[in-house]
Motif scaffolding. Structure first.
Motif, PDB file in Angstrom:
ATOM      1  N   ARG A 185      35.554  41.036  55.783  1.00  0.00           N
ATOM      2  CA  ARG A 185      35.631  39.574  55.739  1.00  0.00           C
ATOM      3  C   ARG A 185      36.767  39.196  54.796  1.00  0.00           C
ATOM      4  NH1 ARG A 185      29.650  40.024  55.026  1.00  0.00           N
ATOM      5  NH2 ARG A 185      30.307  40.213  52.869  1.00  0.00           N
ATOM      6  N   ILE A 186      37.551  38.208  55.173  1.00  0.00           N
ATOM      7  CA  ILE A 186      38.690  37.823  54.349  1.00  0.00           C
ATOM      8  C   ILE A 186      38.194  37.054  53.127  1.00  0.00           C
ATOM      9  CG2 ILE A 186      40.804  36.443  54.255  1.00  0.00           C
ATOM     10  CD1 ILE A 186      41.207  37.186  57.215  1.00  0.00           C
ATOM     11  N   ILE A 187      38.529  37.583  51.957  1.00  0.00           N
ATOM     12  CA  ILE A 187      38.136  36.947  50.704  1.00  0.00           C
ATOM     13  C   ILE A 187      39.310  36.196  50.075  1.00  0.00           C
ATOM     14  CG2 ILE A 187      36.170  38.431  50.204  1.00  0.00           C
ATOM     15  CD1 ILE A 187      37.957  40.149  48.427  1.00  0.00           C
ATOM     16  N   GLN A 188      40.523  36.503  50.511  1.00  0.00           N
ATOM     17  CA  GLN A 188      41.695  35.740  50.092  1.00  0.00           C
ATOM     18  C   GLN A 188      42.815  35.991  51.085  1.00  0.00           C
ATOM     19  OE1 GLN A 188      44.847  35.951  46.612  1.00  0.00           O
ATOM     20  NE2 GLN A 188      42.851  35.372  45.789  1.00  0.00           N
ATOM     21  N   ALA A 189      43.538  34.945  51.416  1.00  0.00           N
ATOM     22  CA  ALA A 189      44.720  35.041  52.276  1.00  0.00           C
ATOM     23  C   ALA A 189      45.837  34.259  51.600  1.00  0.00           C
ATOM     24  CB  ALA A 189      44.435  34.467  53.665  1.00  0.00           C
ATOM     25  N   GLN A 190      47.018  34.804  51.650  1.00  0.00           N
ATOM     26  CA  GLN A 190      48.169  34.149  51.042  1.00  0.00           C
ATOM     27  C   GLN A 190      49.427  34.626  51.744  1.00  0.00           C
ATOM     28  OE1 GLN A 190      47.254  35.717  47.099  1.00  0.00           O
ATOM     29  NE2 GLN A 190      49.107  36.963  47.137  1.00  0.00           N
ATOM     30  N   ASN A 191      50.527  33.947  51.475  1.00  0.00           N
ATOM     31  CA  ASN A 191      51.790  34.420  52.038  1.00  0.00           C
ATOM     32  C   ASN A 191      52.904  34.207  51.041  1.00  0.00           C
ATOM     33  OD1 ASN A 191      53.236  31.817  52.725  1.00  0.00           O
ATOM     34  ND2 ASN A 191      51.354  31.529  53.906  1.00  0.00           N
ATOM     35  N   GLN A 192      53.962  35.001  51.248  1.00  0.00           N
ATOM     36  CA  GLN A 192      55.156  34.936  50.419  1.00  0.00           C
ATOM     37  C   GLN A 192      56.358  34.761  51.330  1.00  0.00           C
ATOM     38  OE1 GLN A 192      54.773  38.849  48.677  1.00  0.00           O
ATOM     39  NE2 GLN A 192      54.009  38.029  46.753  1.00  0.00           N
ATOM     40  N   GLU A 193      57.321  34.016  50.864  1.00  0.00           N
ATOM     41  CA  GLU A 193      58.559  33.875  51.622  1.00  0.00           C
ATOM     42  C   GLU A 193      59.338  35.178  51.585  1.00  0.00           C
ATOM     43  OE1 GLU A 193      61.039  30.558  50.621  1.00  0.00           O
ATOM     44  OE2 GLU A 193      59.327  29.198  50.519  1.00  0.00           O
ATOM     45  N   ILE A 194      60.054  35.443  52.671  1.00  0.00           N
ATOM     46  CA  ILE A 194      60.956  36.595  52.726  1.00  0.00           C
ATOM     47  C   ILE A 194      62.365  36.034  52.815  1.00  0.00           C
ATOM     48  CG2 ILE A 194      61.654  38.655  53.984  1.00  0.00           C
ATOM     49  CD1 ILE A 194      58.842  38.867  55.090  1.00  0.00           C
ATOM     50  N   TYR A 208      35.577  40.328  43.134  1.00  0.00           N
ATOM     51  CA  TYR A 208      35.073  39.166  42.409  1.00  0.00           C
ATOM     52  C   TYR A 208      36.219  38.212  42.074  1.00  0.00           C
ATOM     53  CZ  TYR A 208      32.746  36.476  38.732  1.00  0.00           C
ATOM     54  OH  TYR A 208      32.229  35.462  37.969  1.00  0.00           O
ATOM     55  N   ILE A 209      37.295  38.754  41.553  1.00  0.00           N
ATOM     56  CA  ILE A 209      38.450  37.944  41.161  1.00  0.00           C
ATOM     57  C   ILE A 209      39.098  37.304  42.386  1.00  0.00           C
ATOM     58  CG2 ILE A 209      40.793  38.076  40.201  1.00  0.00           C
ATOM     59  CD1 ILE A 209      39.641  40.289  38.305  1.00  0.00           C
ATOM     60  N   LEU A 210      39.303  38.082  43.443  1.00  0.00           N
ATOM     61  CA  LEU A 210      39.940  37.562  44.650  1.00  0.00           C
ATOM     62  C   LEU A 210      39.118  36.445  45.304  1.00  0.00           C
ATOM     63  CD1 LEU A 210      41.201  40.926  46.138  1.00  0.00           C
ATOM     64  CD2 LEU A 210      42.667  39.029  45.397  1.00  0.00           C
ATOM     65  N   LYS A 211      37.795  36.613  45.329  1.00  0.00           N
ATOM     66  CA  LYS A 211      36.923  35.596  45.937  1.00  0.00           C
ATOM     67  C   LYS A 211      36.974  34.278  45.181  1.00  0.00           C
ATOM     68  CE  LYS A 211      33.373  38.642  47.807  1.00  0.00           C
ATOM     69  NZ  LYS A 211      31.982  39.093  47.680  1.00  0.00           N
ATOM     70  N   ARG A 212      37.100  34.339  43.876  1.00  0.00           N
ATOM     71  CA  ARG A 212      36.991  33.144  43.055  1.00  0.00           C
ATOM     72  C   ARG A 212      38.332  32.554  42.623  1.00  0.00           C
ATOM     73  NH1 ARG A 212      32.934  36.029  43.446  1.00  0.00           N
ATOM     74  NH2 ARG A 212      30.812  35.332  43.189  1.00  0.00           N
TER      75      ARG A 212
END
Length: 191
Positions: free
Chosen positions: A126-135, A49-53
């Motif tokens: 199904r992807i509900i959130q996608a993000q990235n972080q710098e390395i 729920y949190i990730l979707k919203r």
């Protein structure tokens, strides 16, 4: 990409894994290691729920450790997504770089790539959130050291005939238990 690639879904189903780190090509770009996290089951209802919203990326951390077992080196990737206050969504990925070539490849890619992509999927992948972080450079050095030290440890075990990644994994996994006690209704979440 609106869902996990089918080969990743199939591999996660076959192994029972809730999270994995695999080499992928995103948008036909360069190969890079990415995290796929299957947020399934009733204990993760509030997290989904949190990730979707979420209007912004969910704060997430990755910690690493080299476990040098008597039978094999295991690289531990501990993922935490701060979805529920005081009860982060946590996963551990166990890589056996001496046994599975793609695990070694993951570490090598992580020691060079500019970012780490996180894909959170629901019960149907199904992807509900996608993000990235710098390395950064320090993290690159850490991933390089994990690959190098794990390979060296396993080389010695192979020469002595004591290498057995399955025994090492079984010992480590025997200490795991499932997350429980998340009972609040998603409607009760404080924003």
């Amino acid at each position: 990409m609106d869902q996990f690639p089918k080969p990743i879904q199939d591999a996660m189903r076959a192994s029972g894994a809730a999270a994995t780190c695999v080499p992928v090509q995103i948008d036909q770009g360069q190969w890079e290691s990415a995290l796929f996290i299957h947020v399934a089951g009733p204990e993760c209802k509030q997290d989904r729920y949190i990730l979707k919203r979420a209007a912004a990326p969910t704060p997430a951390t990755l910690q690493t450790e080299l476990l040098t077992h008597d039978s094999a080196a295991i690289v531990l990737l501990r993922l935490e997504a701060l979805t529920v206050p005081d009860d982060p969504l946590a996963f551990e990925i166990l890589l056996t770089p001496g046994k599975v070539p793609s695990h070694y490849e993951c570490l090598k890619l992580l020691s060079q790539q500019a970012r780490l992509c996180w894909f959170f999927g629901d019960t149907d992948y199904r992807i509900i959130q996608a993000q990235n972080q710098e390395i950064g450079a320090e993290q690159h050095e850490n991933f390089e050291a994990l690959a190098r030290e794990g390979f060296a440890h396993d080389s010695v075990l192979r020469m002595t005939g004591k290498y057995d990644a399955n025994a090492a994994l079984a010992e480590i996994v025997s200490h795991y238990e499932l997350r429980q006690d998340v009972t609040r209704d998603p409607g009760e979440i404080e924003h």
